[in-house]
Design a protein around this motif. Structure first.
Motif, PDB file in Angstrom:
ATOM      1  N   GLY A  87      58.928   6.709  49.502  1.00 30.92           N
ATOM      2  CA  GLY A  87      58.752   6.559  48.135  1.00 30.92           C
ATOM      3  C   GLY A  87      58.253   4.430  48.189  1.00 30.92           C
ATOM      4  O   GLY A  87      57.574   4.579  46.933  1.00 30.92           O
ATOM      5  N   PHE A  88      58.852   4.147  49.707  1.00 28.99           N
ATOM      6  CA  PHE A  88      58.003   2.950  49.129  1.00 28.99           C
ATOM      7  C   PHE A  88      57.079   3.101  49.568  1.00 28.99           C
ATOM      8  O   PHE A  88      55.475   2.142  49.208  1.00 28.99           O
ATOM      9  N   VAL A  89      56.465   3.977  50.349  1.00 28.98           N
ATOM     10  CA  VAL A  89      54.714   4.349  51.181  1.00 28.98           C
ATOM     11  C   VAL A  89      54.299   4.840  50.074  1.00 28.98           C
ATOM     12  O   VAL A  89      53.321   3.783  49.414  1.00 28.98           O
ATOM     13  N   LEU A  90      54.328   5.433  49.023  1.00 24.52           N
ATOM     14  CA  LEU A  90      53.753   5.541  48.545  1.00 24.52           C
ATOM     15  C   LEU A  90      53.907   5.085  46.792  1.00 24.52           C
ATOM     16  O   LEU A  90      52.519   4.800  46.454  1.00 24.52           O
ATOM     17  N   TYR A  91      54.567   4.081  46.412  1.00 21.19           N
ATOM     18  CA  TYR A  91      54.572   2.758  45.341  1.00 21.19           C
ATOM     19  C   TYR A  91      54.250   1.163  45.574  1.00 21.19           C
ATOM     20  O   TYR A  91      53.579   1.177  44.510  1.00 21.19           O
ATOM     21  N   ARG A  92      54.875   1.379  46.871  1.00 18.00           N
ATOM     22  CA  ARG A  92      54.207  -0.132  47.566  1.00 18.00           C
ATOM     23  C   ARG A  92      53.189  -0.330  48.388  1.00 18.00           C
ATOM     24  O   ARG A  92      52.424  -1.216  48.475  1.00 18.00           O
ATOM     25  N   ARG A  93      53.024   1.149  49.260  1.00 18.22           N
ATOM     26  CA  ARG A  93      51.780   0.270  49.684  1.00 18.22           C
ATOM     27  C   ARG A  93      50.838   1.277  49.865  1.00 18.22           C
ATOM     28  O   ARG A  93      49.502   1.367  51.326  1.00 18.22           O
ATOM     29  N   LEU A  94      50.725   2.612  49.775  1.00 18.69           N
ATOM     30  CA  LEU A  94      49.435   3.306  49.406  1.00 18.69           C
ATOM     31  C   LEU A  94      48.276   2.384  48.377  1.00 18.69           C
ATOM     32  O   LEU A  94      48.351   1.891  47.505  1.00 18.69           O
ATOM     33  N   TYR A 103      44.816   4.835  51.676  1.00 16.36           N
ATOM     34  CA  TYR A 103      46.005   5.337  53.089  1.00 16.36           C
ATOM     35  C   TYR A 103      46.423   4.249  52.906  1.00 16.36           C
ATOM     36  O   TYR A 103      46.751   3.547  51.728  1.00 16.36           O
ATOM     37  N   PHE A 104      47.635   3.880  54.000  1.00 21.05           N
ATOM     38  CA  PHE A 104      48.550   3.007  53.947  1.00 21.05           C
ATOM     39  C   PHE A 104      48.912   2.369  54.985  1.00 21.05           C
ATOM     40  O   PHE A 104      48.604   2.836  56.535  1.00 21.05           O
ATOM     41  N   ILE A 105      49.116   0.516  55.331  1.00 15.83           N
ATOM     42  CA  ILE A 105      49.624  -0.098  56.466  1.00 15.83           C
ATOM     43  C   ILE A 105      51.162   0.024  56.812  1.00 15.83           C
ATOM     44  O   ILE A 105      51.342  -0.664  55.522  1.00 15.83           O
ATOM     45  N   LEU A 106      51.977   0.421  57.658  1.00 13.80           N
ATOM     46  CA  LEU A 106      53.376  -0.385  57.062  1.00 13.80           C
ATOM     47  C   LEU A 106      53.371  -1.488  58.436  1.00 13.80           C
ATOM     48  O   LEU A 106      52.993  -1.073  60.105  1.00 13.80           O
ATOM     49  N   THR A 107      54.327  -2.309  58.669  1.00  8.45           N
ATOM     50  CA  THR A 107      54.846  -3.246  59.575  1.00  8.45           C
ATOM     51  C   THR A 107      55.874  -2.707  60.552  1.00  8.45           C
ATOM     52  O   THR A 107      56.596  -2.503  59.237  1.00  8.45           O
ATOM     53  N   LYS A 108      56.107  -3.204  61.471  1.00  8.74           N
ATOM     54  CA  LYS A 108      57.466  -3.713  61.715  1.00  8.74           C
ATOM     55  C   LYS A 108      59.187  -3.785  60.713  1.00  8.74           C
ATOM     56  O   LYS A 108      59.309  -2.759  61.175  1.00  8.74           O
ATOM     57  N   GLY A 109      58.668  -5.246  59.786  1.00 15.42           N
ATOM     58  CA  GLY A 109      59.518  -5.117  59.131  1.00 15.42           C
ATOM     59  C   GLY A 109      59.391  -4.226  58.067  1.00 15.42           C
ATOM     60  O   GLY A 109      60.673  -4.252  58.090  1.00 15.42           O
ATOM     61  N   ASP A 110      58.753  -3.673  57.364  1.00 13.97           N
ATOM     62  CA  ASP A 110      59.020  -2.578  56.714  1.00 13.97           C
ATOM     63  C   ASP A 110      59.622  -1.021  57.479  1.00 13.97           C
ATOM     64  O   ASP A 110      60.777  -0.458  56.948  1.00 13.97           O
ATOM     65  N   LEU A 111      59.145  -0.623  58.499  1.00  9.63           N
ATOM     66  CA  LEU A 111      60.294  -0.341  59.275  1.00  9.63           C
ATOM     67  C   LEU A 111      61.590  -0.333  59.654  1.00  9.63           C
ATOM     68  O   LEU A 111      62.379   0.678  59.491  1.00  9.63           O
ATOM     69  N   LYS A 112      62.135  -1.995  59.488  1.00  5.17           N
ATOM     70  CA  LYS A 112      63.237  -2.425  60.128  1.00  5.17           C
ATOM     71  C   LYS A 112      63.569  -2.258  58.536  1.00  5.17           C
ATOM     72  O   LYS A 112      65.525  -1.376  58.588  1.00  5.17           O
TER      73      LYS A 112
END
Length: 350
Positions: free
Chosen positions: A224-231, A241-250
């Protein structure tokens, strides 16, 4: 329908290599996916049915959603069990290289493979094989290495000897490498193979659930975070496209496999023909993993090779960047900018 894939000479070389060996190592690529793991398990099952001692080695751990696969716990993980992996390679008199086309795809395990004195056989479906072997079975037109494994076992006349565990691993590899048979899976041969695998009593629906419907609550929130906040969506180019950082993953307690299939989801947007996923490595600095998916005639491979130090298949490729996450977006937009506008494509189709 012609299922056989080997020439008479190739089949003889393969059978001779197996018959002259006793201790065999089966290995596959770093960041192993369903095809890599399924191919290793399936081929090891075949070799053991012939009375061979077989060790399976992977560079690093396979995703959590593959832990259910039969005999998966027997796989030696190089970055956790280096001594055990070394013992297997030292004792080997034959090595099968499955689902990779060059030693670089093994990361640090590549040196162990190259230093091993045993002859090597490659079975792979990635283009441009680059590994010294006594036999290279390379067919990029195949949907998966697991498809190749089935064809070889069938041609050897040994499929009747195989059991449901073999069938489950091969089906899983074919299914995952085609996104649930959504791409690279339009040939009648694939469905003939599935029919044969079903004769072994596998439950393909359960296999699908084990892989695609077996995630944690944290992973669902991550989606949900990917689709709403990062896409990010570039409608004029038909790209997302979407970009995820270490902080997002943690934040969402990411474990390997949690992003499996997520890169396909932006393709559900009308008009999108290219989707790109960028994930910062959780352990190494200045490293970002890249996954690409496309539809129709748009080639992921060319984009991966040109912009992302990678490669793969026409509609499914991967790569990596050596930079910080905040530098990724400029590279992604550069790649997207080189795509023709959607309007241009619409005009050509009229």
């Amino acid at each position: 329908m012609e299922i056989s894939i080997l020439t008479v000479e190739e089949l003889e070389k393969l059978q001779q290599a197996i018959s002259e060996s006793t201790h065999i190592v089966v290995c596959a690529h770093q960041n192993p996916d369903g095809d890599a793991v399924g191919a290793c398990l399936g081929w090891a099952s075949l070799l053991r049915s012939l009375g061979k001692q077989v060790g399976m080695v992977l560079p690093d751990m396979y995703p959590d959603y593959l832990r259910w696969l039969p005999q998966a716990k027997e796989i030696v993980i190089h970055d956790r069990q280096k001594d055990k992996a070394q013992q297997l390679f030292d004792a080997a008199d034959l090595v099968f290289c499955l689902d990779f086309n060059c030693a670089e795809r093994l990361a640090t395990m590549g040196d162990m493979l190259l230093q091993c004195q045993a002859p090597r056989v490659m079975i792979d479906h990635h283009p441009n094989p680059d590994l010294t072997t006594v036999l290279t079975i390379s067919h990029p037109e195949m949907c998966s290495t697991c498809e190749l494994i089935f064809r070889i076992v069938w041609q050897m006349g040994l499929f009747d000897n195989m059991d449901g565990d073999f069938a489950a691993t091969i089906y899983c590899g074919m299914m995952t490498d085609t996104g649930g048979f959504q791409y690279n899976s339009s040939t009648p041969d694939i469905y003939f193979i599935i029919c044969q695998l079903l004769t072994k009593g596998i439950d393909k629906d359960k296999i699908y659930r084990n892989v695609f419907n077996n995630y944690s609550y944290d992973r669902t929130q991550l989606l949900g975070f990917v689709l709403y906040r990062r896409l990010k969506y570039v409608p004029e180019k038909g790209a997302a496209y979407f970009i995820l950082t270490k902080g997002d993953l943690k934040r969402f307690h990411y474990i390997k496999g949690d992003l499996e299939g997520v890169v396909n989801m932006p393709l559900q947007i009308k008009g999108v023909r290219l989707s790109m996923s960028f994930r910062e490595d959780t352990e190494k600095k200045n490293k970002v993993w890249v996954s690409l998916r496309s539809v129709d005639d748009l080639s992921c491979t060319e984009i991966a090779q040109k912009h992302f130090n990678g490669g793969g298949h026409k509609n499914a490729s991967g790569g990596k960047l050596f930079c910080e996450p905040h530098e990724v977006e400029a590279i992604a937009l550069k790649a997207i900018s080189e795509l023709p506008d959607i309007n241009q494509l619409d005009n050509k189709s009229k």
